[in-house]
Design a protein around this motif. Structure first.
Motif, short mmCIF file in Angstrom:
data_model
loop_
_atom_site.label_atom_id
_atom_site.label_comp_id
_atom_site.label_asym_id
_atom_site.label_seq_id
_atom_site.Cartn_x
_atom_site.Cartn_y
_atom_site.Cartn_z
N GLU A 198 5.17 7.26 -3.72
CA GLU A 198 4.13 6.23 -4.36
C GLU A 198 4.36 5.81 -5.89
O GLU A 198 4.60 6.92 -6.62
CB GLU A 198 2.98 6.80 -4.15
CG GLU A 198 1.79 5.63 -3.75
CD GLU A 198 0.63 6.03 -3.22
OE1 GLU A 198 0.36 7.28 -3.25
OE2 GLU A 198 -0.24 5.10 -2.43
N LYS A 199 4.12 4.72 -6.15
CA LYS A 199 4.38 4.19 -7.55
C LYS A 199 5.88 4.14 -8.19
O LYS A 199 6.05 3.49 -9.32
CB LYS A 199 3.54 5.57 -8.72
CG LYS A 199 2.07 5.41 -8.41
CD LYS A 199 1.39 6.09 -9.35
CE LYS A 199 -0.26 6.07 -9.00
NZ LYS A 199 -1.05 7.03 -9.96
N GLU A 200 6.49 4.34 -7.40
CA GLU A 200 8.08 3.97 -7.70
C GLU A 200 8.12 2.55 -7.16
O GLU A 200 7.56 2.09 -6.52
CB GLU A 200 9.20 5.00 -6.97
CG GLU A 200 8.95 6.48 -7.63
CD GLU A 200 10.01 7.29 -6.76
OE1 GLU A 200 10.58 8.37 -7.38
OE2 GLU A 200 10.57 6.75 -5.67
N ASP A 201 9.23 1.99 -8.03
CA ASP A 201 9.68 0.78 -7.83
C ASP A 201 10.87 0.62 -6.66
O ASP A 201 11.80 1.73 -6.82
CB ASP A 201 10.19 0.12 -8.95
CG ASP A 201 9.24 -0.36 -9.88
OD1 ASP A 201 9.53 -0.69 -11.17
OD2 ASP A 201 8.08 0.09 -9.82
N ARG B 204 2.83 -7.43 -6.72
CA ARG B 204 3.53 -6.34 -7.12
C ARG B 204 4.90 -6.55 -6.44
O ARG B 204 5.84 -6.13 -6.65
CB ARG B 204 3.15 -5.27 -6.38
CG ARG B 204 1.88 -4.70 -6.86
CD ARG B 204 1.31 -3.23 -6.14
NE ARG B 204 1.16 -3.50 -4.88
CZ ARG B 204 2.02 -3.03 -3.85
NH1 ARG B 204 3.13 -2.45 -4.23
NH2 ARG B 204 1.66 -3.22 -2.61
N ALA C 102 5.82 -0.48 -8.53
CA ALA C 102 4.66 0.36 -8.22
C ALA C 102 4.37 0.51 -6.85
O ALA C 102 3.10 -0.05 -6.26
CB ALA C 102 3.48 -0.02 -8.98
N SER C 103 4.98 0.87 -5.90
CA SER C 103 4.80 0.97 -4.49
C SER C 103 3.66 1.87 -3.96
O SER C 103 3.22 2.80 -4.79
CB SER C 103 6.01 1.48 -3.58
OG SER C 103 6.32 2.89 -4.10
N GLN C 104 3.21 1.37 -2.89
CA GLN C 104 2.08 1.91 -2.43
C GLN C 104 2.36 2.35 -0.76
O GLN C 104 3.36 1.92 -0.23
CB GLN C 104 0.84 1.05 -2.27
CG GLN C 104 0.51 0.59 -3.57
CD GLN C 104 -0.69 -0.20 -3.76
OE1 GLN C 104 -1.14 -0.82 -2.53
NE2 GLN C 104 -1.12 -0.65 -4.75
#
Lengths: 113, 116
Positions: B15-18, B63, B81-83
């Motif tokens: 999580e939060k990585e692109d 996003r 910013a992946s979820q």
């Protein structure tokens, strides 16, 4: 309001049976499609009807027969079901002159045992 | 003939990585459309974006962002910013249309797994 609807959502049946999947759209579109998503998630077009006329017919076994009683409906009938027919079938529709605007239904998961 | 290649079968991120999904297409037509769809575990196809071949502007929606480059026949998709809710299969598709119909050619899809 549902734009493109399919019935049933799930269908479990035995090999050799004949089954139908129904698709209806209330968008006033004149072109409708059937796509098949296999077990590897690969999506491929099967058929398309424009104003009740068959215009796309990909390499699909003739056990599959689409029927369009009117512009708002495109049903898929499958004879002599085989294990390999197990897949998710998506219906879609597009407005006149805008085949690139396809609206997809929720899909019908067919399981052949 | 049209072809869409999504070389990445699966991408796993925290999580939060692109995450960037690649899409390369082939067509001889000068007028065509490119799409991205999301298929969450629930199974429906969720439309994300449509681009025509004459519009190479990049696009950002929240996003999500898309990079269309005709020179390399690519239409890449980035989730910033992946979820966890981004976990899904993402399909790139190409359509060449006539006046009455369009024929979508889908890529094989990329499974995105976002872990907390």
């Amino acid at each position: 309001d549902t734009a493109v609807s399919q019935t049933p959502k799930y269908l479990v049946t035995q090999m050799g049976n004949d089954k139908s999947i129904k698709c209806e759209q209330n968008l006033g579109h004149d072109t409708m499609y059937w796509y098949k998503q296999d077990s590897k998630k690969f999506l491929k077009i099967m058929f398309s009807y424009n104003n009740k006329e068959l215009i796309i017919n990909e390499t699909v076994p003739n056990r599959f027969s689409p029927k369009s009683p009117d512009k708002a409906h495109l049903n898929l009938h499958i004879n002599s079901l085989e294990l390999g027919d197990s897949a998710v079938y998506f219906c879609a529709s597009s407005p006149p002159g805008r085949g690139h605007e396809q609206y997809f239904g929720p899909g019908t998961r067919l399981t052949v045992t | 003939a049209q072809k869409v290649t999504q070389a990445q079968t699966e991408i796993s991120v925290v999580e939060k990585e692109d995450v960037t999904l690649d899409c390369v297409y082939e067509t001889r037509d000068t007028t065509y459309y490119l799409f991205w769809y999301k298929q969450p575990p629930s199974g429906e196809l969720v439309f994300l974006i449509r681009r025509n071949s004459f519009d190479e502007q990049n696009e950002i929606s929240g996003r999500y962002s898309w990079n269309f480059q005709k020179s390399t026949s690519s239409f890449n998709f980035t989730i910033t910013a992946s979820q966890v809710v981004d976990s899904a299969v993402y399909f790139c598709a190409l359509s060449v249309t006539t006046d009455s119909w369009g024929k979508f050619q889908f890529g094989a899809g990329t499974q995105v797994v976002v872990t907390p």
